[in-house]
Enzyme design. Structure first.
Site, PDB file in Angstrom:
ATOM      1  N   LYS A 162       0.862  -1.186   0.000  1.00 18.87           N
ATOM      2  CA  LYS A 162       0.000   0.000   0.000  1.00 18.87           C
ATOM      3  C   LYS A 162       0.893   1.229   0.000  1.00 18.87           C
ATOM      4  CE  LYS A 162      -4.398   1.129   0.140  1.00 18.87           C
ATOM      5  NZ  LYS A 162      -5.543   0.407  -0.434  1.00 18.87           N
TER       6      LYS A 162
HETATM    7  P1  NAD Z   1     -12.808   8.397  -2.809  1.00 15.03           P
HETATM    8  O1  NAD Z   1     -11.753   9.399  -2.496  1.00 15.03           O
HETATM    9  O2  NAD Z   1     -13.277   8.257  -4.215  1.00 15.03           O
HETATM   10  O3  NAD Z   1     -14.108   8.644  -1.907  1.00 15.03           O
HETATM   11  C1  NAD Z   1     -14.083   8.782  -0.516  1.00 15.03           C
HETATM   12  C2  NAD Z   1     -15.273   9.666  -0.158  1.00 15.03           C
HETATM   13  O4  NAD Z   1     -15.413   9.674   1.261  1.00 15.03           O
HETATM   14  C3  NAD Z   1     -15.090  11.117  -0.609  1.00 15.03           C
HETATM   15  O5  NAD Z   1     -16.254  11.535  -1.302  1.00 15.03           O
HETATM   16  C4  NAD Z   1     -14.880  11.876   0.696  1.00 15.03           C
HETATM   17  O6  NAD Z   1     -15.365  13.204   0.645  1.00 15.03           O
HETATM   18  C5  NAD Z   1     -15.678  11.014   1.668  1.00 15.03           C
HETATM   19  N1  NAD Z   1     -15.281  11.209   3.070  1.00 15.03           N
HETATM   20  C6  NAD Z   1     -14.060  11.478   3.577  1.00 15.03           C
HETATM   21  N2  NAD Z   1     -14.125  11.622   4.911  1.00 15.03           N
HETATM   22  C7  NAD Z   1     -15.409  11.423   5.250  1.00 15.03           C
HETATM   23  C8  NAD Z   1     -16.117  11.432   6.487  1.00 15.03           C
HETATM   24  N3  NAD Z   1     -15.494  11.681   7.632  1.00 15.03           N
HETATM   25  N4  NAD Z   1     -17.440  11.165   6.474  1.00 15.03           N
HETATM   26  C9  NAD Z   1     -18.091  10.918   5.316  1.00 15.03           C
HETATM   27  N5  NAD Z   1     -17.481  10.910   4.110  1.00 15.03           N
HETATM   28  C10 NAD Z   1     -16.159  11.159   4.082  1.00 15.03           C
HETATM   29  O7  NAD Z   1     -12.234   7.010  -2.246  1.00 15.03           O
HETATM   30  P2  NAD Z   1     -12.712   5.540  -2.649  1.00 15.03           P
HETATM   31  O8  NAD Z   1     -11.806   5.034  -3.697  1.00 15.03           O
HETATM   32  O9  NAD Z   1     -14.182   5.519  -2.850  1.00 15.03           O
HETATM   33  O10 NAD Z   1     -12.328   4.735  -1.309  1.00 15.03           O
HETATM   34  C11 NAD Z   1     -13.198   4.688  -0.181  1.00 15.03           C
HETATM   35  C12 NAD Z   1     -12.775   3.541   0.726  1.00 15.03           C
HETATM   36  O11 NAD Z   1     -12.802   2.310  -0.020  1.00 15.03           O
HETATM   37  C13 NAD Z   1     -11.370   3.636   1.313  1.00 15.03           C
HETATM   38  O12 NAD Z   1     -11.354   3.051   2.580  1.00 15.03           O
HETATM   39  C14 NAD Z   1     -10.540   2.802   0.352  1.00 15.03           C
HETATM   40  O13 NAD Z   1      -9.347   2.323   0.940  1.00 15.03           O
HETATM   41  C15 NAD Z   1     -11.523   1.679   0.074  1.00 15.03           C
HETATM   42  N6  NAD Z   1     -11.262   0.942  -1.169  1.00 15.03           N
HETATM   43  C16 NAD Z   1     -11.239   1.557  -2.376  1.00 15.03           C
HETATM   44  C17 NAD Z   1     -11.009   0.808  -3.528  1.00 15.03           C
HETATM   45  C18 NAD Z   1     -11.038   1.417  -4.913  1.00 15.03           C
HETATM   46  O14 NAD Z   1     -11.014   0.652  -5.877  1.00 15.03           O
HETATM   47  N7  NAD Z   1     -11.133   2.713  -5.071  1.00 15.03           N
HETATM   48  C19 NAD Z   1     -10.772  -0.577  -3.423  1.00 15.03           C
HETATM   49  C20 NAD Z   1     -10.811  -1.183  -2.168  1.00 15.03           C
HETATM   50  C21 NAD Z   1     -11.065  -0.412  -1.042  1.00 15.03           C
END
Ligand code: NAD
Length: 470
Positions: free
Chosen positions: A106
């Protein structure tokens, strides 16, 4: 209450150790599996806006029992080394659980992407890539980043391009140095939506399995109320698929600046367009907005999907969570303590290492596509189409009736890349669920799905270590 990332690492560690207590591993092996192999801190300067700015980032390699290692890179102002190590450990377990041949890694850059223009972000990303490249922390056979919080296909395209420039004599497989690229840069259809799609398949697999409690006995999402926290890539796609395809009502969407509510169900696509237009979900017509209120996830619902960041449900708010099922779309959204509280209150939790594995599964397909240099389905699509046409014609001749028009297109379709990706992802999510649920059935003392998932994946990592003689 804000839980520190040291708390996140501690939660992952506690989950690990809890699962280890059900495994009879040779002495020393458990410690070897838990520990992160290496964490590189990268510091570099970029000249921007007429002066030098310094940046700090990390790339952790948790386990190289399988290579290359794989894991996202996030851009976040609160990133730190502990968080990256915890996320790398989860990647090892996730890859092992869904049986994709990667070790866990990561990365993060401590930066708020909203403070920089796209041109500035490109220069920063390219410098970061150079640093990773110098240390062997990016490359198709060693370490393959992907998008995470604050990064997407744009950043992956910059990284891939920079990697190619830095390795001009070895470009044949260079595209496989990152996944989550745009389609026109060697990406794969369905990668952007993959994690959200995987969340949908995870919920469906759980509900379909009659060994589970379902949603208080119900076996589908029709009219079920769903709360989604985080309306980014994962949260938006999960909300979209569950509401548009499975009939769920997404009653609350919670973001970092507050939440919106509509008990009849929010129109997800329109809400997304509003967020893109205004920069916030608040003020959306047809919903009540609660600015600055972080209690959106505490509203009553059937299913709570935390899809924002780690530690969203902690010891202080776990008592107020009002859901039957918590589906961990984010990484580490429920702390170890909160997990115990939720379960004591009868809440079922589907764990992150299973629920959000769709991203790495489709990343694996993309990596394979890049290394084979041929789009999925290219060789057989037309042949399959012709065969299906022949079958349809034969059926029509034998029955004297026309093939039903509403089924015709789908039946004749030879398998576009998106269909194959979706089918492969669904297969992995279903079979992984069966693995977790079977283990729970054989060993009820494990007690919960997270422990079962950890036990299944650690067992596999231990076997891999055994096979390579460590
Ligand atoms: P992203 O940046 O696209 O979206 C995250 C969203 O969460 C944003 O809209 C942000 O404004 C919001 N956010 C941040 N702090 C917040 C809070 N305190 N309360 C409410 N909303 C809040 O990120 P993503 O890619 O959607 O990832 C989200 C989660 O999923 C993370 O934990 C990431 O590690 C996990 N994840 C993502 C992927 C992927 O393919 N993108 C894969 C596996 C896991």
């Amino acid at each position: 209450m804000q839980v520190s990332s040291a708390g996140f690492l501690e939660s992952v560690d506690q989950n690990f150790r809890h699962a280890m207590s059900f495994l009879d591993l040779p002495e020393g092996l458990a410690e070897r599996i838990i520990q992160c192999n290496s964490t590189y801190t990268v510091r570099f300067g970029v000249r921007l806006r007429g002066r030098m700015y310094s940046f700090i980032g990390w790339r952790s390699v948790h386990s190289e029992h399988c290579e290359p290692v794989k894991g996202g890179i996030r851009y976040a102002s609160n990133a730190d080394a502990e968080e990256v190590e915890a996320l790398a450990a989860l990647m090892t377990l996730k890859c092992s659980l869904v049986d994709v041949p990667f070790g866990g890694s990561k990365g993060a850059l401590k930066i708020d992407p909203r403070e920089w223009t796209p041109q500035e972000l490109e220069r920063i990303t390219r410098r970061f890539t150079q640093e990773l490249n110098k240390r062997g922390l990016i490359g198709p056979g060693v370490n393959v980043p992907a998008p995470d919080i604050g990064t997407g296909e744009r950043e992956m395209a910059w990284m891939m391009d920079e990697f190619r420039r830095a390795n001009p004599t070895d470009v044949v497989n260079a595209r496989a140095c990152v996944t989550g690229k745009p389609l026109w840069k060697g990406g794969i259809a369905g990668r952007t939506e993959a994690t959200g799609r995987g969340v949908q398949f995870a919920v469906q697999s759980y509900l379909r399995d009659t060994r589970t409690q379902g949603l208080d006995g119900r076996r589908n999402l029709k009219d079920a109320s769903v709360i989604v926290q985080g309306f980014g890539n994962v949260g938006y796609h999960a909300a979209k698929f569950l509401s548009e395809e499975d009939g769920a009502r997404v009653t609350v969407v919670a973001e970092r600046d507050g939440y919106v509510v509509n008990p009849d169900g929010l129109p997800i696509e329109a809400l997304k367009q509003h967020q893109i237009r205004t920069g916030s979900i608040l003020g959306f017509e047809g919903a009540r907005s609660f600015a600055g209120d972080m209690t959106g996830i505490e509203q009553r619902c059937d299913v709570l999907i935390p899809a924002a960041m780690e530690n969203a449900v902690h010891a202080e708010n776990a008592e107020r969570i009002n859901a039957h099922l918590v589906v961990e779309a984010a990484n580490g959204p429920v702390t170890f303590e909160a997990d115990t509280i939720l379960r004591s209150r009868g809440v079922t939790i589907l764990p992150d290492l299973y629920v959000n594995a769709g991203g790495v599964v489709v990343s694996y397909f993309e990596w394979v596509k890049n290394l084979t240099h041929i789009p999925f389905g290219l060789m057989e699509r037309r042949r399959r189409e012709r065969r299906n046409q022949t079958i349809a014609a034969a059926l029509e001749r034998m029955t004297g009736k026309e093939f039903p028009a509403d089924m015709r297109d789908e039946f004749l379709e030879g398998g576009a890349e998106i269909d194959l990706v979706r089918s492969g992802l669904e297969d992995v999510m279903r079979s992984t669920w069966a693995r977790i649920a079977d283990l729970m059935e054989q060993r009820p003392e494990l007690g919960d799905y997270r422990t079962a998932a950890y036990v299944a994946s650690i067992r596999q990592v231990a076997d891999a270590y055994g096979a390579i003689g460590i």
